[in-house]
Each structure stands twice: as C-alpha cells, then as structure tokens.
Write a protein that holds these residues in place. Structure first.
Motif, short mmCIF file in Angstrom:
data_model
loop_
_atom_site.label_atom_id
_atom_site.label_comp_id
_atom_site.label_asym_id
_atom_site.label_seq_id
_atom_site.Cartn_x
_atom_site.Cartn_y
_atom_site.Cartn_z
N ASN A 18 0.83 -1.20 0.00
CA ASN A 18 0.00 0.00 0.00
C ASN A 18 0.86 1.25 0.00
OD1 ASN A 18 -2.53 1.65 0.68
ND2 ASN A 18 -1.24 2.03 2.45
N ARG A 19 1.85 1.29 0.88
CA ARG A 19 2.73 2.46 0.97
C ARG A 19 3.52 2.65 -0.33
NH1 ARG A 19 7.30 5.33 3.41
NH2 ARG A 19 8.13 6.18 1.50
N LEU A 20 4.02 1.56 -0.91
CA LEU A 20 4.79 1.66 -2.14
C LEU A 20 3.95 2.24 -3.28
CD1 LEU A 20 6.75 -1.72 -2.01
CD2 LEU A 20 7.69 0.57 -1.66
N MET A 21 2.71 1.81 -3.39
CA MET A 21 1.85 2.31 -4.45
C MET A 21 1.59 3.81 -4.30
SD MET A 21 -1.04 -0.63 -5.06
CE MET A 21 -0.61 -2.37 -5.27
N VAL A 22 1.36 4.25 -3.05
CA VAL A 22 0.99 5.65 -2.82
C VAL A 22 2.20 6.58 -2.90
CG1 VAL A 22 0.04 7.27 -1.13
CG2 VAL A 22 -1.01 5.02 -1.43
N VAL A 23 3.32 6.19 -2.30
CA VAL A 23 4.47 7.08 -2.20
C VAL A 23 5.45 6.87 -3.36
CG1 VAL A 23 6.39 7.84 -0.75
CG2 VAL A 23 4.22 7.18 0.30
N GLU A 24 5.98 5.66 -3.50
CA GLU A 24 7.00 5.40 -4.53
C GLU A 24 6.43 5.46 -5.95
OE1 GLU A 24 9.30 5.24 -1.33
OE2 GLU A 24 7.38 4.20 -1.48
N TYR A 25 5.17 4.99 -6.14
CA TYR A 25 4.59 4.98 -7.48
C TYR A 25 3.57 6.10 -7.69
CZ TYR A 25 6.95 0.50 -8.00
OH TYR A 25 7.91 -0.48 -8.06
N ALA A 26 3.40 6.98 -6.68
CA ALA A 26 2.58 8.20 -6.79
C ALA A 26 1.16 7.92 -7.26
CB ALA A 26 3.26 9.21 -7.71
N LEU A 27 0.55 6.83 -6.78
CA LEU A 27 -0.83 6.52 -7.13
C LEU A 27 -1.77 7.10 -6.08
CD1 LEU A 27 -0.46 2.75 -8.13
CD2 LEU A 27 -0.56 4.73 -9.66
N ALA A 28 -3.01 7.34 -6.46
CA ALA A 28 -4.01 7.79 -5.49
C ALA A 28 -4.20 6.71 -4.44
CB ALA A 28 -5.34 8.08 -6.19
N ALA A 29 -4.37 7.11 -3.18
CA ALA A 29 -4.53 6.15 -2.10
C ALA A 29 -5.75 5.25 -2.30
CB ALA A 29 -4.65 6.88 -0.76
N MET A 51 1.43 -12.57 -6.36
CA MET A 51 0.86 -11.86 -7.50
C MET A 51 0.65 -10.39 -7.17
SD MET A 51 -1.95 -14.54 -9.08
CE MET A 51 -2.46 -13.34 -10.32
N ALA A 52 0.28 -10.09 -5.92
CA ALA A 52 0.10 -8.70 -5.51
C ALA A 52 1.42 -7.95 -5.54
CB ALA A 52 -0.51 -8.64 -4.11
N VAL A 53 2.50 -8.61 -5.14
CA VAL A 53 3.82 -7.99 -5.23
C VAL A 53 4.16 -7.68 -6.69
CG1 VAL A 53 6.29 -8.38 -4.88
CG2 VAL A 53 4.66 -9.08 -3.12
N GLN A 54 3.88 -8.63 -7.58
CA GLN A 54 4.14 -8.41 -9.00
C GLN A 54 3.28 -7.27 -9.54
OE1 GLN A 54 6.58 -10.14 -10.72
NE2 GLN A 54 6.18 -8.53 -12.23
N THR A 55 2.06 -7.17 -9.03
CA THR A 55 1.17 -6.06 -9.44
C THR A 55 1.80 -4.72 -9.11
OG1 THR A 55 -0.84 -7.38 -9.15
CG2 THR A 55 -1.07 -4.98 -9.02
N THR A 56 2.38 -4.60 -7.91
CA THR A 56 3.00 -3.35 -7.48
C THR A 56 4.17 -2.99 -8.39
OG1 THR A 56 2.38 -3.86 -5.20
CG2 THR A 56 4.06 -2.18 -5.53
N VAL A 57 5.00 -3.97 -8.69
CA VAL A 57 6.15 -3.72 -9.56
C VAL A 57 5.71 -3.30 -10.96
CG1 VAL A 57 8.18 -4.79 -10.62
CG2 VAL A 57 7.60 -5.32 -8.24
N PRO A 66 1.51 5.88 4.47
CA PRO A 66 1.56 7.10 3.64
C PRO A 66 1.65 8.37 4.47
CG PRO A 66 -0.05 5.56 2.76
CD PRO A 66 0.38 5.00 4.09
N PHE A 67 0.96 8.42 5.61
CA PHE A 67 1.04 9.56 6.52
C PHE A 67 2.47 9.77 6.98
CE2 PHE A 67 0.94 10.66 11.16
CZ PHE A 67 0.62 12.00 11.03
N ALA A 68 3.14 8.68 7.36
CA ALA A 68 4.53 8.78 7.81
C ALA A 68 5.44 9.26 6.69
CB ALA A 68 5.01 7.43 8.34
N GLY A 69 5.16 8.83 5.45
CA GLY A 69 5.99 9.23 4.33
C GLY A 69 5.74 10.66 3.89
N LEU A 70 4.45 11.07 3.81
CA LEU A 70 4.11 12.38 3.29
C LEU A 70 4.32 13.51 4.30
CD1 LEU A 70 0.85 11.40 1.35
CD2 LEU A 70 3.05 12.05 0.35
#
Length: 457
Positions: free
Chosen positions: A38-49, A96-102, A261-265
C-alpha cells in the motif's frame, strides 16, 4: 494422539500454540499486502490512495463468503485441510500482488487486472484458512479454556505481524523492485512451511467429528447453511456483539491503509522506516493483549463488568491516541510519533482481547449451529468493517487533500473521524454488556452450555 496435542480436556496448550503459528503466518502475509505494498503504491509509485485501498477492500469483500467456507469445514472431515489449502492460495495471491506493485510503473491497466485476481485469491485464502483455524480452536478447546486460548493465538498472530514487519522493513533498505520480490518470496515460502508443520497431525484421527468438544450443545447432524444462518441471526446476544465488532473494527482499520503514507508524506520517512513504524503499532497491540489477558477477565471470563471495563477503556484510549495523531498531522516532524502509534496499538489490544474472549464463548453456544458457520458470520462482519474502514480512510484522505490543499489537514480530519467511531464503539460495548439488557426468561441457558459469551446477552 500425543502428536496432535489433544488431551482429555480437548486441545492442549501445544496444539493451541500450533494454531497460533497458523494465525501468525496469516498475519505476516496479510501485513505484506495491506501495509508494505500500500505504501509503495501511494508514495513510490505516486498513485491515489484509493487504488490500493480499493484492492484491499476487494479482498475483504471476497471474505463475505466466510460463512460458506465455515459451513464447509463443519461438514468436511478435516479443518486442517481447509487451513493449509487457504494458506497456499493466500501465498499465491500475495506474490501476484507484489508483482502487481512492480508492474505499476509500466502498463497500469494490466497491473490492475493482475491485481484484482491477486486480491481475490488473498481474500479466499484468508477467509478459508482463518475461519477454519478459529473454528478448530472453538470446537476443540474446553469451554473454560476458550478465552485464554483465543488470547494466546491472537497474541501470536500480532507477534507474527511485528516480527515480519520489522524484518521486511530492514531487508527492504535500500528499496528496489528486485529486492521487494526476493524478500516477499522468502517471507511467503516461510509462512506456508510453518503452517504445513503446524497443522500436521493436529486433529485427532477421524477429523472434527472425533473431537469431543465439536458437538457441544448440538449432537445432531450438521444443519443446512440457511438453517444455521437463521439461528445465529435470531440470537440477540450474537446480533449486539456483531454490531459492536463492526463499528470497532471499522474504527480500527481506518488508519491501517493511511498510516504509512502519513509517515511518508508528513514525516518524510523512507519505506523501511514507515514499515517499522507499522511494526511499532503492532507491538503496542501485542503489549495491550498481554496486559489485558493477564490483568483482566479475558482468561477467567466470569464477570461482565470486567469485560466491559477492558473493552470501554481500550476504545476510549484508542480515541485519545488518534486525537494525538490529529495533532501530529499539523505539528509534523518533532512530534513523538512512534510512542503515539505504540499507544494506539496498546489500546487496540486491550479491547481486542476482551472481545475475542467473548467471541470464542459465543462460537460454542449454538443449539444446532457448529463453530465454523458462527465464526464465519463474525469473520464476514469484520471483513465488511475492515474493507469499508480502509476504503473510507483512503478515499477520505484523497478527497481531503484535494479540498484542503494540505496533507497534514487531510490526515487530521480522518484521524478525528476515526476517534469518534471509537467513542461510539465504547458506547455500544456498554449497551451490549450492561446488566439486564435482556430479560432473564429469554434465551435462557446454563452457564455450562453458553460459556463466557453469554455476558453479551
């Protein structure tokens, strides 16, 4: 049958600890998919939460079928088969979820298609393995041990989350997609292996029907799914307990998808640091469970007033901790974030142990229904609450960030709403456990049959 851990009083402590290892494995695998990814998608990949929240919410929606899986394990010859099969499916979905993130940095449409399949498998795996494991616990443990056994296994589950979060957080530094795949594969393979060893010869020969506690208060054949569901929905104690679980679990999970995401942003933490912060919260949950289990009524389960005290104190304490996070959202770096998050987890653990003890008592109190369906119903209610809570929290943050043009103010608003839900949960707990909430002539049962869960009548 010594290898199974079965004694004259049902499942012995060795068998209970083995079921706890299953819970720990489930917790570790779910932690990876609902917090790290979840954090990787929001912060590293800049997707909407809302995108990872929607995927996580979908895996909770799939778990609405928990009562059906519980009914299947009631009718089947072995709950251990359902547990192990569910863990394998969960592992496949998680990788598969990990692969989805990548894949998010490439074809978004393809990544989302794979993600929907992945989180469907995760929901099926969690529902099948978790429901069957808790049903095995409820049906195999003597009534006087149910609350203690529930506390032990859930403490082990939180321990699994803490250990895996800290370990994964350390191994992910510095972050790279290749490192993520390696670390995730190792974690998932370890969890499947632990589960396989834990359930090996766990049940007596002949499966659940050979267990003397599986037939408590219901010596006839397993009822149909519809009949079992109607019996549960007609019990006032079960209905009130379900409402409390729904509200408290929604409050509990609203911050789950937005904490990292709160901790990152707001605090500028790295992926590894924010994962370790999540582990800090889980550590607080573990500490709260231990304190409530040793100092409260969860292990004895005789005094309604004691259960009410622990539940209400835990809910109100959680609300205060969330109020602190609301302040932290504006104060930013410099606020004691780690102690604040630990306090939130600690109070969550206090009310959770008391609620779990009551759940185990109610699971064995049906006149006809077996434990699988009853645990499935409460698991489904929890899944709905978790899914809605996580989705509302993430979507709410997205909307508030656009409307307020401030990350800190957006998170402050959501944390404040979550605190209000915990206050409501405390009020519901008082109503559910108040003396005289139900006339004595209604649904009258002996304490030997009803167990600790009758305090919610």
């Amino acid at each position: 049958m010594a290898s199974s851990g079965i004694t004259s009083k049902g499942l012995g402590w060795l068998a209970i600890i083995r079921i706890g290892l299953v819970q720990a494995s489930i917790g570790a695998m779910v932690m990876l998919t609902t917090t790290v990814l979840n954090r990787l998608m929001v912060v590293e990949y800049a997707l909407a939460a809302a995108i990872p929240a929607g995927l996580v919410g979908w895996h909770y929606a799939v778990q609405l079928c928990r009562p059906l899986w519980g009914h299947g394990s009631d009718k089947g010859g072995s709950r251990a088969v359902w547990v192990l099969g569910g863990i394998v499916v969960l592992g496949l979905g998680a990788i598969m979820a990990v692969q989805t993130t990548v894949m998010m940095s490439g074809s978004f449409a393809l990544a989302m298609a794979v993600g929907v399949i992945a989180y469907t498998l995760i929901g099926v795996g969690v529902g099948a393995s978790g429901t069957s494991a808790l049903a095995l616990l409820a049906s195999g443990v003597a009534p006087e041990r149910r609350a203690a056994a529930a506390a032990v296994t859930w403490i082990m589950m939180v321990t699994g989350i803490v250990v895996s979060a800290i370990t994964v957080g350390a191994l992910l530094q510095p972050y790279s997609p290749e490192r993520l795949l390696t670390v995730a594969t190792g974690l998932l393979m370890t969890c499947v292996a632990i589960t396989a060893l834990a359930v090996f010869r766990l049940e007596p020969r002949g499966g659940i029907q050979a267990n003397s506690f599986a037939q408590t208060a219901k010596d006839g054949p397993t009822p149909s799914f519809g009949e079992a569901l109607r019996e549960i929905l007609h019990e006032k104690a079960a209905r009130r307990f379900t409402i409390f679980i729904f509200v408290s679990m929604m409050a509990f999970n609203m911050q789950d998808l937005i904490l990292e995401p709160f901790a990152g942003l707001v605090f500028g933490m790295t992926p590894g640091q924010s994962t370790q912060l999540g582990g800090m919260q889980s550590g607080g949950v573990l500490a709260g469970m231990i304190v409530a289990g040793i100092g409260g009524s969860a292990f004895a389960g005789r005094m309604p007033i004691e259960l009410r005290h622990w539940i209400v104190f835990g809910c109100l304490g959680s609300a205060l901790a969330l109020a602190g996070l609301s302040v932290a959202a504006i104060a930013g770096p410099g606020w004691p974030l780690a102690p604040n998050v630990f306090a939130l987890g600690f109070c969550n653990g206090l009310f959770a142990v008391a609620a779990i003890g009551a759940m185990m008592g109610l699971a064995g109190s049906g006149r006809k229904t077996r434990e699988g369906v009853r645990m499935g119903v409460w698991g489904a209610a929890q899944a709905i609450a978790f899914g809605l809570g996580g989705l509302i929290g993430a979507v709410g943050v997205d909307a508030a960030r656009r409307a307020l043009a401030s990350d800190g103010s957006a998170f402050q608003l959501i944390f404040a709403i979550e605190a209000g839900l915990f206050v409501l949960a405390a009020a519901l707990a008082i109503r559910a456990t108040s003396a005289g909430a139900q006339p004595a002539h209604q649904e009258k049962r002996s304490l030997d049959t009803a167990g600790e869960g009758e305090v919610f009548a």
